[in-house]
Design a protein around this motif. Structure first.
Motif, PDB file in Angstrom:
ATOM      1  N   LEU A  64       0.709  -1.297  -0.128  1.00 20.33           N
ATOM      2  CA  LEU A  64       0.290  -0.102  -0.015  1.00 20.33           C
ATOM      3  C   LEU A  64       0.765   1.366   0.068  1.00 20.33           C
ATOM      4  O   LEU A  64       0.410   2.216  -0.351  1.00 20.33           O
ATOM      5  N   ASN A  65       1.806   1.099   0.597  1.00 18.15           N
ATOM      6  CA  ASN A  65       2.817   2.430   1.139  1.00 18.15           C
ATOM      7  C   ASN A  65       4.076   2.261   0.587  1.00 18.15           C
ATOM      8  O   ASN A  65       4.824   1.665   1.627  1.00 18.15           O
ATOM      9  N   GLN A  66       4.612   2.372  -0.468  1.00 23.99           N
ATOM     10  CA  GLN A  66       5.977   2.337  -0.718  1.00 23.99           C
ATOM     11  C   GLN A  66       6.693   3.448  -0.755  1.00 23.99           C
ATOM     12  O   GLN A  66       6.232   4.535  -1.616  1.00 23.99           O
ATOM     13  N   GLU A  67       7.834   3.610   0.058  1.00 24.29           N
ATOM     14  CA  GLU A  67       8.995   4.720  -0.063  1.00 24.29           C
ATOM     15  C   GLU A  67       8.791   5.461  -1.304  1.00 24.29           C
ATOM     16  O   GLU A  67       9.312   4.864  -2.301  1.00 24.29           O
ATOM     17  N   GLY A  68       8.408   6.509  -1.308  1.00 22.46           N
ATOM     18  CA  GLY A  68       8.695   7.464  -2.510  1.00 22.46           C
ATOM     19  C   GLY A  68       7.795   7.025  -3.693  1.00 22.46           C
ATOM     20  O   GLY A  68       8.090   7.491  -4.793  1.00 22.46           O
ATOM     21  N   GLN A  69       6.937   6.190  -3.600  1.00 23.05           N
ATOM     22  CA  GLN A  69       6.175   5.435  -4.646  1.00 23.05           C
ATOM     23  C   GLN A  69       4.610   5.610  -4.156  1.00 23.05           C
ATOM     24  O   GLN A  69       4.348   5.709  -3.345  1.00 23.05           O
ATOM     25  N   GLU A  70       3.779   5.473  -5.468  1.00 27.60           N
ATOM     26  CA  GLU A  70       2.264   5.523  -5.163  1.00 27.60           C
ATOM     27  C   GLU A  70       1.730   4.443  -4.189  1.00 27.60           C
ATOM     28  O   GLU A  70       0.967   4.991  -3.481  1.00 27.60           O
TER      29      GLU A  70
ATOM     30  N   ALA B  63      -4.417  -4.627  -3.155  1.00 27.03           N
ATOM     31  CA  ALA B  63      -3.483  -5.267  -1.992  1.00 27.03           C
ATOM     32  C   ALA B  63      -4.239  -6.078  -1.081  1.00 27.03           C
ATOM     33  O   ALA B  63      -3.520  -6.879  -0.636  1.00 27.03           O
ATOM     34  N   ARG B  64      -5.302  -5.696  -0.723  1.00 26.39           N
ATOM     35  CA  ARG B  64      -6.334  -6.916   0.154  1.00 26.39           C
ATOM     36  C   ARG B  64      -6.330  -8.361  -0.330  1.00 26.39           C
ATOM     37  O   ARG B  64      -6.587  -9.033   0.580  1.00 26.39           O
ATOM     38  N   MET B  65      -6.131  -8.363  -1.706  1.00 21.79           N
ATOM     39  CA  MET B  65      -6.028  -9.720  -1.949  1.00 21.79           C
ATOM     40  C   MET B  65      -5.062 -10.663  -1.208  1.00 21.79           C
ATOM     41  O   MET B  65      -5.113 -11.844  -1.359  1.00 21.79           O
ATOM     42  N   ASN B  66      -3.904  -9.899  -0.522  1.00 24.86           N
ATOM     43  CA  ASN B  66      -3.149 -10.603   0.255  1.00 24.86           C
ATOM     44  C   ASN B  66      -3.471 -11.280   1.521  1.00 24.86           C
ATOM     45  O   ASN B  66      -2.851 -11.934   2.043  1.00 24.86           O
ATOM     46  N   LEU B  67      -4.648 -10.798   1.932  1.00 30.10           N
ATOM     47  CA  LEU B  67      -4.810 -11.016   3.282  1.00 30.10           C
ATOM     48  C   LEU B  67      -5.801 -12.216   3.461  1.00 30.10           C
ATOM     49  O   LEU B  67      -6.572 -12.612   2.884  1.00 30.10           O
ATOM     50  N   PRO B  68      -5.171 -12.877   4.405  1.00 28.03           N
ATOM     51  CA  PRO B  68      -6.157 -14.073   4.730  1.00 28.03           C
ATOM     52  C   PRO B  68      -7.521 -14.294   5.263  1.00 28.03           C
ATOM     53  O   PRO B  68      -7.911 -13.172   5.554  1.00 28.03           O
ATOM     54  N   ALA B  69      -8.194 -15.259   5.375  1.00 32.14           N
ATOM     55  CA  ALA B  69      -9.627 -15.340   5.722  1.00 32.14           C
ATOM     56  C   ALA B  69      -9.870 -15.244   7.142  1.00 32.14           C
ATOM     57  O   ALA B  69     -11.166 -15.169   7.532  1.00 32.14           O
ATOM     58  N   ASN B  70      -8.828 -15.025   7.979  1.00 35.41           N
ATOM     59  CA  ASN B  70      -8.919 -15.003   9.306  1.00 35.41           C
ATOM     60  C   ASN B  70      -8.857 -13.510   9.740  1.00 35.41           C
ATOM     61  O   ASN B  70      -9.028 -13.305  10.974  1.00 35.41           O
TER      62      ASN B  70
END
Lengths: 302, 302, 302, 302
Positions: free
Chosen positions: D182-188, D195-202
């Protein structure tokens, strides 16, 4: 490649068994039946059954409006009339059943449309396959800086690579651990309904989804729209093509009145009238907020 | 005689046009398609389209429960399992569309089942036909003296004749006046949407009604029941026969678990356990009210 | 006069019992609670319960969109945004329960809105009152000569009188016979569920009707519209006033975007663009049918 | 601890603002309003609004059944009658709105109940918190060896530890990577919706969920049942207690007829009759399959 050789064989088998029926048949839809239309990297949409065609919409409307209707309008004109006047019940007389394979985060958006029937693959009962959605580089978008809910420029170079590496390695590790938890050497293994909680939202699931044409149009209006998330829009776009082949007159009316049309408020109508009369109308004089005026101008430009 | 020669001809025409399809076909249902099953004195039920068969229920369940299901159970056993455990979504995968002609007071009960699609003949737009339900003498029941909502003995003799005379003459006069209001010599005539208010609740209307199998079973459980009003039950009974031909395994499970089964409360279960253990249980010792005990005994006797 | 002294007393009693609550309260709605708003000659609408207010819509939207929303917009702006973009779920968070007394032919139109909860007075169980809708002279409209579904000029003189005489005398006779069939000297009397079939569609019934605000707006858009039948519009108009007092910001957005707004097709948008650019556009050059062009011009004129 | 100090303060503020209302008030429910009932390790259920009480059910039934009902039965008896005879519409006259915080895999089961209104926290628009469900050791169950969909023994020792280590470390890593994308140094930074697709079902989500009492009972019957997954049952159990305080008579009838009751098939009824008559009935003589007989015996034993 979303389809296994077994699945392709099964589709061939399904498509080889022609039967006789007295029901209404849509030739356009018969050509789609059972075929898998590929979507994203592992997903698909395929029609597994349908009921009705353009004629079924007309037939239902004529039960409602009686014999007088027959003379007054041809079928296509009647369908356009029904769509224009938001008559929903004749469109509810057609039904479609789809088999869809899709990432879980897309499924979560999709299921918010409640007026449909769903049977989803159960991860309580069965073991999910090792298949994850990894965006193609051209869809790896940055967060929009003007819209909290949208996408901005596409990421490139190292930044793009880093994201893809994370998505791939996290998905792979999560699945390895899922398998290890399920099946532990000489031990019972964690219950499937618990182990699945380790899996990320880009894993693929699948379901049978059955819906009537009115509610399908509502789904497509929201999900084939430019503001929908790209990943669900990819499914909606494929479904639009299928529907266009199934009920060409209804789909054409839908395109004209819903997808290509626009809704204006009383304030917007007033501005349009003044503009047609030759007046120069600005946001300040419109009675609209800045955001609303921006959308109004966009709708007028098309 | 509910059907005109034109309608019979139209049905023959519809039944003569066989087409090819790749869809699932139910042989039992094909034999019903378009045919009018007569109900009451002028009503009918006819199937105008359907989707799915017993196999479609099984297929949907197996998407949910995965491949493991295949080995464990045969199709009929799986359908019985689904019905027993109130799994509704696989039954929602089948759909039926009926054309029904029915008295307005029956339509008013029927429409309370909201999870269906309906297109009714519009008396705002069109003129209703002169057709009224007049009960056959054997259905001319007195008010029940024990049940506020039920029927008692059948009226006979003069009393029956008087009722039939009233119903016939009032219906005829109301329709004469309806026509006179609509069409007045050298004058415009009252709007149809207003004139219809003079028509009594036994006039016939018609509609297309489309519903999924799960919701149809719910309708049939309530309306094919002995406590339903006879006139709607007459429709439900015909529909039961149609469904039995359409999805024999599902209908058989429905008969066993819903129509022929019974639901007992915790108190009722406790009584049953004591009765099996040889105890003599009375209403006083049951914890139930008198009415509830009467129903409990009736359910046990069958 | 639709209300009996007993009913007025009961309303006074209900309005005299103030209680404490921690729930959200709408001051505008409290002033309506239990009061009967008279509609037609014997009908009424009264609010018997409600849930939520404008703030509840905003609160639900902010659960969805998170904290960021708070800064960006004030409540009214957010509600307008939600309405403009067809976000239906926040409006579903408000609920209203009405007690309505209405003629049966109005009830039959009303019930077609399926996403609501209804408990109607049962004529199987109870005996209906002798109350019929007889149109006021100014609503005794002739059939429209241009619109199959509409009304034309008002009937006058002898023609009007004849219609009123018919409606009154047929209703009276039907009710007399209803009573006679129910209650026959020294005899059991016909079952209520059968005797009611003699009653015409202008008899009054009543029900409790509960609906969420999104579905209520949908109902009002269709039924407070100029094309709706006058008799149901009379109810919808009263309900509009109640909703304006309940959720003023939501109602104001509804008025601007739905009631006062218009939907244009892709073809219509194209014509508007050409008209703003100074072009003279005619039906022939519009791509629209004559009927569609007539509606397009009417929407532009307002 | 699921609640932050800010949330607790907000609840206190909500509970301190008493207002006057003319509406029906449920004292039991007022004591629950806004309070968070903790469920699992970070979840909660809290009532944010309600409509109606036991009296509202009775009131709706009496509109339907007319004045005669009043004499015949007291309120509790009437509610029991309605529940016993599957009269659903009077129970639909009560409504509840909950704020629920729950793991995504629980939300996915929950949302299958379609007849409710939902507003969920949007991970397209906002950033999810770092909160994951990690089962307590006593709920770390192995896969059942007899039931494809169930749990067996609880894991212990090293095996349990290994599972907990995996769930904790995978969740932590997935969230770290979510933040980094979501938040990359000096980048968008990647779009939130991707990004949310990386989050598990718990991971925990939250929503406002509004439902009527009839549909809530249906939910509770399925989800407070011993066969439901423990994690959703934990929510259902809390909701049962809330409902018992809200509508005590309705809940008591629900417990007796639904939760504590049982449904028997025609075959089952026949066996019960034979058992009461003193006959020894076995599976072989029952006409039931082995699985069905096992369930029949279990229902009889209780």
């Amino acid at each position: 490649m979303p389809l296994s050789p077994e699945q392709l064989e099964q589709i061939d088998a399904q498509r080889s068994q022609t039967q006789q029926t007295l029901r209404v048949v849509s030739a356009g839809m018969e050509s789609h039946l059972y075929k898998a239309h590929e979507v994203l990297d592992h997903g698909f949409v395929r029609v597994v059954d349908y009921m009705g065609d353009d004629g079924a919409i007309v037939q239902a409307a004529r039960v409602s409006y009686g014999a007088g209707t027959k003379k007054a309008r041809n079928d296509e004109g009647l369908i356009r009339y029904l769509m224009r006047h938001w008559h929903s019940t004749p469109f509810e007389m057609c039904e479609i059943k789809l088999h869809v394979k899709l990432p879980v985060f897309v499924a979560r958006q999709w299921i918010r449309h409640r007026t449909a029937n769903v049977n989803e693959y159960s991860a309580r009962y069965s073991i999910l396959d090792r298949e994850f959605y990894i965006p193609a580089p051209e869809h790896l978008a940055a967060q929009s800086t003007v819209n909290n809910q949208g996408r901005g420029d596409v990421l490139t170079g190292d930044e793009a690579q880093r994201v893809l590496d994370i998505l791939r390695s996290d998905a792979g590790r999560a699945y390895d651990h899922y398998e290890q938890m399920l099946n532990q050497e000489g031990q019972e293994g964690l219950a499937r309904e618990l182990a699945r909680m380790n899996l990320p939202a880009n894993i693929y699931t699948q379901w049978y989804w059955k819906v009537d044409l009115h509610n399908l149009f509502h789904f497509l209006r929201l999900r084939a729209d430019a503001h929908a998330q790209y990943e669900i829009r990819a499914y909606a776009d494929v479904m639009c093509k299928i529907v266009a082949d199934w009920v060409p007159a209804a789909y054409s009316a839908f395109e004209d009145y819903r997808m290509g049309g626009a809704n204006f408020s009383a304030k917007g109508l007033d501005c349009i009238r003044r503009m047609i009369a030759g007046e120069e109308v600005t946001q300040e004089g419109s009675g609209m907020s800045k955001g609303e005026w921006r959308e109004f101008e966009a709708a007028l430009k098309g």
